[in-house]
Motif scaffolding. Structure first.
Motif, mmCIF file in Angstrom:
data_model
loop_
_atom_site.group_PDB
_atom_site.id
_atom_site.type_symbol
_atom_site.label_atom_id
_atom_site.label_comp_id
_atom_site.label_asym_id
_atom_site.label_seq_id
_atom_site.Cartn_x
_atom_site.Cartn_y
_atom_site.Cartn_z
ATOM 1 N N UNK A 173 0.841 -1.207 0.000
ATOM 2 C CA UNK A 173 0.000 0.000 0.000
ATOM 3 C C UNK A 173 0.873 1.253 0.000
ATOM 4 N N UNK A 174 0.301 2.387 -0.364
ATOM 5 C CA UNK A 174 1.039 3.654 -0.270
ATOM 6 C C UNK A 174 1.410 3.957 1.177
ATOM 7 N N UNK A 175 2.541 4.601 1.366
ATOM 8 C CA UNK A 175 2.986 5.013 2.700
ATOM 9 C C UNK A 175 2.447 6.416 2.979
ATOM 10 N N UNK A 176 1.257 6.460 3.522
ATOM 11 C CA UNK A 176 0.608 7.742 3.827
ATOM 12 C C UNK A 176 1.169 8.340 5.111
ATOM 13 N N UNK A 177 1.150 9.644 5.196
ATOM 14 C CA UNK A 177 1.518 10.412 6.388
ATOM 15 C C UNK A 177 2.985 10.308 6.775
ATOM 16 N N UNK A 178 3.864 10.128 5.807
ATOM 17 C CA UNK A 178 5.302 10.096 6.095
ATOM 18 C C UNK A 178 5.891 11.491 5.891
ATOM 19 N N UNK A 179 6.591 12.026 6.900
ATOM 20 C CA UNK A 179 7.266 13.314 6.716
ATOM 21 C C UNK A 179 8.437 13.187 5.741
ATOM 22 N N UNK A 232 -2.201 8.635 -1.001
ATOM 23 C CA UNK A 232 -1.657 7.820 -2.082
ATOM 24 C C UNK A 232 -0.135 7.684 -1.962
ATOM 25 N N UNK A 233 0.443 8.130 -0.834
ATOM 26 C CA UNK A 233 1.882 8.036 -0.604
ATOM 27 C C UNK A 233 2.694 9.043 -1.394
ATOM 28 N N UNK A 234 2.047 10.059 -1.922
ATOM 29 C CA UNK A 234 2.718 11.016 -2.799
ATOM 30 C C UNK A 234 2.916 12.379 -2.137
ATOM 31 N N UNK A 235 3.998 13.034 -2.530
ATOM 32 C CA UNK A 235 4.192 14.448 -2.212
ATOM 33 C C UNK A 235 3.901 15.206 -3.491
#
Length: 147
Positions: free
Chosen positions: A23-29, A55-58
């Motif tokens: 899955x996407x890595x959501x909420x990662x700084x 969606x794991x995107x910046x």
């Protein structure tokens, strides 16, 4: 509408996928910093930050003394040099730092992952896009130049 969305994205984006869950890595700084050349005094604050979306995107960066697009394409970094009659395009080195320790809540090997990459501002209008995907687990990671 797709052309409008593409025009609004910053010149540097990233995407993080958790390879354990698929899955996407959501909420990662995530932070982005210009390593070299150092910008002029007007643009000396060259650190941008973001949190990956669902969606794991910046897709947008905050901070910095100027919007990233302005710094890269309209600021002093855009200057060309002539060396021995040859036009040199500015090569910029960037650092992307992913806070894996916070994302995995301290349950992995990686505290922080830093990826350094270079960009050359060139082309007809000088507007290029660099995308850096990160495939991540608590024990390993890989990356590549995306599109």
């Amino acid at each position: 509408m797709a052309a409008f969305a593409a025009a609004q994205r910053p010149p540097i984006t990233c995407h993080v996928l958790n390879t354990v869950t698929g899955r996407p890595a959501a909420s990662m700084p995530v932070t982005l910093a210009l390593v070299r050349p150092l910008p002029d005094e007007k643009h000396k604050d060259n650190i941008y930050s973001a949190i990956t979306n669902d969606d794991g995107r910046v897709t947008q960066w905050k901070g910095g003394s100027a919007p990233l697009d302005d710094l890269m394409f309209h600021g002093s970094l855009r200057a060309y040099k002539v060396n021995e009659g040859q036009l040199e395009l500015p090569e910029l080195v960037w650092s992307l730092k992913f806070d894996a320790g916070k994302y995995f809540e301290g349950e992995g090997f990686w505290e922080e992952i830093e990826i350094r990459f270079k960009t050359v501002i060139g082309g007809e209008d000088g507007r290029e896009h660099w995308h850096v995907p990160l495939l991540l687990s608590p024990w390993s990671y890989t990356t590549y130049r995306g599109s």
